[in-house]
Enzyme design. Structure first.
Site, PDB file in Angstrom:
ATOM      1  N   SER A 265      71.470 175.552 -19.479  1.00  0.00           N
ATOM      2  CA  SER A 265      71.829 174.530 -20.466  1.00  0.00           C
ATOM      3  C   SER A 265      71.672 173.166 -19.824  1.00  0.00           C
ATOM      4  CB  SER A 265      73.282 174.703 -20.916  1.00  0.00           C
ATOM      5  OG  SER A 265      74.170 174.146 -19.958  1.00  0.00           O
ATOM      6  N   ASP A 266      71.679 172.117 -20.633  1.00  0.00           N
ATOM      7  CA  ASP A 266      71.788 170.787 -20.047  1.00  0.00           C
ATOM      8  C   ASP A 266      73.274 170.537 -19.757  1.00  0.00           C
ATOM      9  OD1 ASP A 266      71.264 168.306 -19.025  1.00  0.00           O
ATOM     10  OD2 ASP A 266      70.026 167.636 -20.693  1.00  0.00           O
ATOM     11  N   TRP A 267      73.534 169.430 -19.116  1.00  0.00           N
ATOM     12  CA  TRP A 267      74.888 169.079 -18.645  1.00  0.00           C
ATOM     13  C   TRP A 267      75.904 169.134 -19.813  1.00  0.00           C
ATOM     14  CZ3 TRP A 267      76.222 166.667 -13.713  1.00  0.00           C
ATOM     15  CH2 TRP A 267      77.501 166.134 -13.671  1.00  0.00           C
TER      16      TRP A 267
END
Ligand code: BGC
Length: 714
Positions: A265-267
């Site tokens: 996932s992104d942050w």
């Protein structure tokens, strides 16, 4: 850490224990507890080094990887805990945003895309990977392959611009370059670059055909090049967040493309499913993301903290968890971490890497304007004024996302000019800050310009004005730089405007009044040397714009491969697609860039007038250097599918070649296009090449060139 210390560390590393060999990942999986499984899917950021709490998670098998651990002296002890103190001795991934260099910073990706040289992109990615690997990193969050048609979006700096074909070649090249040593991550999957109004993190509306034809192909290219991982994006597409989209991560990525790597996932993009309004709380967010196919949870800790209960309650099948875990374990195996968890690498020779940085920086420079051949400058010019807040700025030349790049490594433009024109008297005046409002420095700058025979103004953006969370609603020069430019130009001394910027800028006054404009983006550590090479003619500029430069903010989005509309622009007809107050054309089109020499195109021929979908059509064209200097032309081939069941773009780039020619030399250049690559998504959303006429344009940019055509036959 100093470079000799790296060597010492290397010797020490060789004596370190290895992870338990895991010949059989299935049997490893069978021995894992649910917490250990979810631990492999848990990814956290460290502030330079792992905290005590993070080390404890590693010990307990509750962490699959860490990022932002800087330096092998910091990654090694944590890896040692993973492979000696944790129950199953599974090694960790160490991630970092190595975007355009680790310590030796290369041009920002948008700049590098201007080189139209995928080999150069591969070489810099390789070099960045080597330096990062020597610092203990085994996984980069690059390349960013988002197509960007809106220059307000700050992250346009991190990608390859607006074109899918160029973007796909660059994506594949960078993946290959990085993956010679470390894992790459193609990001942000997908559509993040279509943020409405260019506003960071904003929602997107992308029609399925546009998604398939424009935004997805660079990811497909990265996957085909072997990318180990993809990062799911922050954006939603018409209400479906990319980090919770089974269509994206499962249907398209895994089933259609056969991707066998893992998705991170992104942050906190898993937790953000709550803000998107598609999950009531962490458990639902985690369930949505994991079942959609997002394997690793970056920074939300939701998988680790909230999913055990859901799995135990049979609300998430164990098989879903197992698949995700196996994808992460297989990646670790593929990377060789079970065999060689520390991956001790020596830092590559700095001189070689810097030579590469200088070469690629030169190639990334785009000459936008050069009236009366103001450039190149004569080395024996007696007095040169160098003006502007970016002329002697070391930090800004590094651009956004400069990882471990150090300002002290940078050669500034002022230094570069000094070393190229050592006999000249250089009058340096900063003139103004990048975005402050004081004009107090103008008088000194104007005075310097008056005395000099040429004034080089180095203007643009601060390094943090592009990149993440750096959208701008105006694209002029920040602060009072425009006034500074105008004040200096008013002296009558010829002005050379050198731009440093991550957003494409709209500079109409300069385009009309300044005789020479050089777009340099952010070139990294060798900025000053490369710019000096170009300003004084040691290098002939060959960069071409990977983005359209508009005339006015109101034209955005403006991109070359638009459709024709039912009422294409006609000057004499009011009721056609246009504005009342600004032309429909860009200031500088995609693919545009000048040289110190001139090139002439003649004799365009196609290998055949009729072709089947299984054929390849070869275009040949004679390109001649008609000027007096050696130079490199980027010969570009565009097509237009004239009539189809779906309206096609007015032009689409399908091939290009960099061609270097001596004065008076001419060459027959061959550009090949496989007809199957001209497919589009038809009315039924299946790829199709329909019979009919294809126009072919070969020339120096997306608006000029010679034309031929062929008939596609069934
Ligand atoms: C960015 C990603 C980056 C990640 C880790 C996020 O905010 O969108 O591109 O890889 O942070 O630093």
């Amino acid at each position: 850490m100093s470079r000799p210390r790296y060597r010492l560390l290397l010797t020490l590393l060789l004596a370190l224990p290895a992870a338990a060999p895991a010949q059989n990942l299935d049997s490893l999986l069978a021995r894992m507890t649910l917490e250990e499984k979810l631990g492999q899917l848990n990814l956290l950021s460290a502030g330079g080094r792992a905290s005590a709490a993070q080390m404890q998670l590693v010990r307990e098998g509750k962490l699959g990887g860490l990022f932002n651990v800087i330096g092998a002296e910091n990654t090694t002890p944590v890896q040692r805990i993973a492979v000696t103190e944790s129950r199953l001795k599974i090694p960790l991934l160490f991630g970092l945003d190595v975007i355009h260099g680790y310590r030796t910073i290369f041009p920002i990706p948008l700049g590098e895309a201007s080189s139209f040289d995928p080999d150069a992109a591969q070489a810099t990615a390789r070099a960045a990977g080597l330096e990062a690997a020597a610092a203990g990193i085994n996984w980069t969050y690059a390349p960013m392959v988002d197509i960007a048609r809106d220059p307000r979006w700050g992250r346009i700096a991190e990608g390859s611009g607006e074109d899918t074909y160029l973007g796909s070649l660059m994506a594949a090249a960078r993946v290959k370059g990085f993956q010679e040593t470390i894992f790459a991550t193609a990001k942000h999957f997908a559509g993040y670059g279509a943020a409405e109004a260019g506003r960071e993190y904003n929602t997107t509306e992308i029609a399925p055909r546009t998604m398939r034809e424009v935004y997805l192909p660079p990811f497909k290219a990265a996957v085909d090049a072997g990318a180990a991982s993809l990062m799911s994006a922050f954006n939603d597409i018409a209400g479906v967040p990319s980090s919770g989209s089974a269509w994206l991560t499962d249907t398209v990525l895994r089933r259609e493309w056969g991707f066998t790597g893992f998705v991170v996932s992104d942050w906190t993009s898993v937790a953000e499913l709550i803000n998107h309004g598609v999950a009531a709380g962490p458990s639902e967010a985690g369930r949505r993301a994991l079942t959609a196919g997002v394997d690793m949870d970056m920074q939300s800790s939701i998988y680790m903290d909230s999913l055990p209960a859901l799995v135990r309650a049979n609300r998430i099948p164990m098989a879903v968890v197992d698949s995700a875990v196996m994808r992460v374990l297989r990646a670790k195996m593929r990377l060789g971490l079970f065999r060689d968890p520390y991956r001790a690498r020596a830092t590559p020779p700095v001189a070689e890497t810097r030579a590469l940085a200088r070469r690629v920086a030169r190639e990334s420079i785009v000459l936008l304007k050069n009236d009366r051949n103001v450039l190149p400058l004569n080395r024996s010019t007696p007095m040169i004024a160098v003006i502007g807040p970016l002329a002697d700025s070391k930090l800004d030349a590094l651009g956004p996302w400069h990882t471990q790049g150090q300002p002290e490594d940078v050669v500034t433009v002022l230094q570069g000019i000094r070393s190229h024109a050592s006999a000249a008297q250089i009058l340096y005046a900063r003139g103004a800050g990048i975005d402050d409002s004081s004009t107090a420095g103008f008088a000194e700058a104007v005075g310097a310009a008056r005395r000099a025979s040429v004034a080089i103004l180095v203007l643009g953006e601060r390094e943090d004005m592009s990149g993440e969370a750096a959208s701008r609603s105006t694209l002029g020069l920040p602060g009072v730089q425009e006034q500074l430019l105008e004040a200096v130009a008013a002296t009558g001394t010829p002005v050379v405007l050198v731009l440093m910027n991550g957003h494409p800028l709209i500079l109409e006054w300069a385009a009309d009044h300044v005789p020479a404009i050089v777009e340099t983006w952010f070139l990294g550590v060798e900025a000053g040397n490369a710019i000096g090479d170009v300003l004084f003619g040691d290098a002939n500029p060959s960069g071409r714009l990977p983005v359209t430069i508009p005339r006015s903010l109101g034209q955005i989005p403006l991109y070359y491969n638009h459709r024709n509309t039912g009422r294409p622009f006609e000057a004499s007809n009011k009721f056609t697609s246009k504005y009342l107050d600004v032309p429909v054309t860009p200031r500088y089109p995609f693919g545009y860039g000048l040289s110190y020499t001139t090139f002439a195109y003649s004799n365009l021929k196609l290998s055949s007038a009729r072709a089947r979908a299984s054929d390849t059509v070869t275009a040949t064209i004679t390109v001649a250097n008609t000027g007096s200097r050696e130079g490199t032309e980027v010969v570009q081939l565009y097509i237009r599918d004239e009539v189809a069941s779906v309206g096609r773009p007015v032009r689409e780039l399908k091939a290009f070649q960099r061609v270097s020619l001596k004065p008076s030399e001419s060459r027959t250049v061959e550009l090949r296009v496989a007809v199957k690559d001209l497919a589009f998504y038809g009315l039924d959303m299946k790829p199709v090449v329909e019979p009919g006429r294809f126009r072919v344009f070969v020339g120096p940019n997306s608006v000029e060139g010679l034309e031929a055509s062929f008939e596609c036959i069934p």
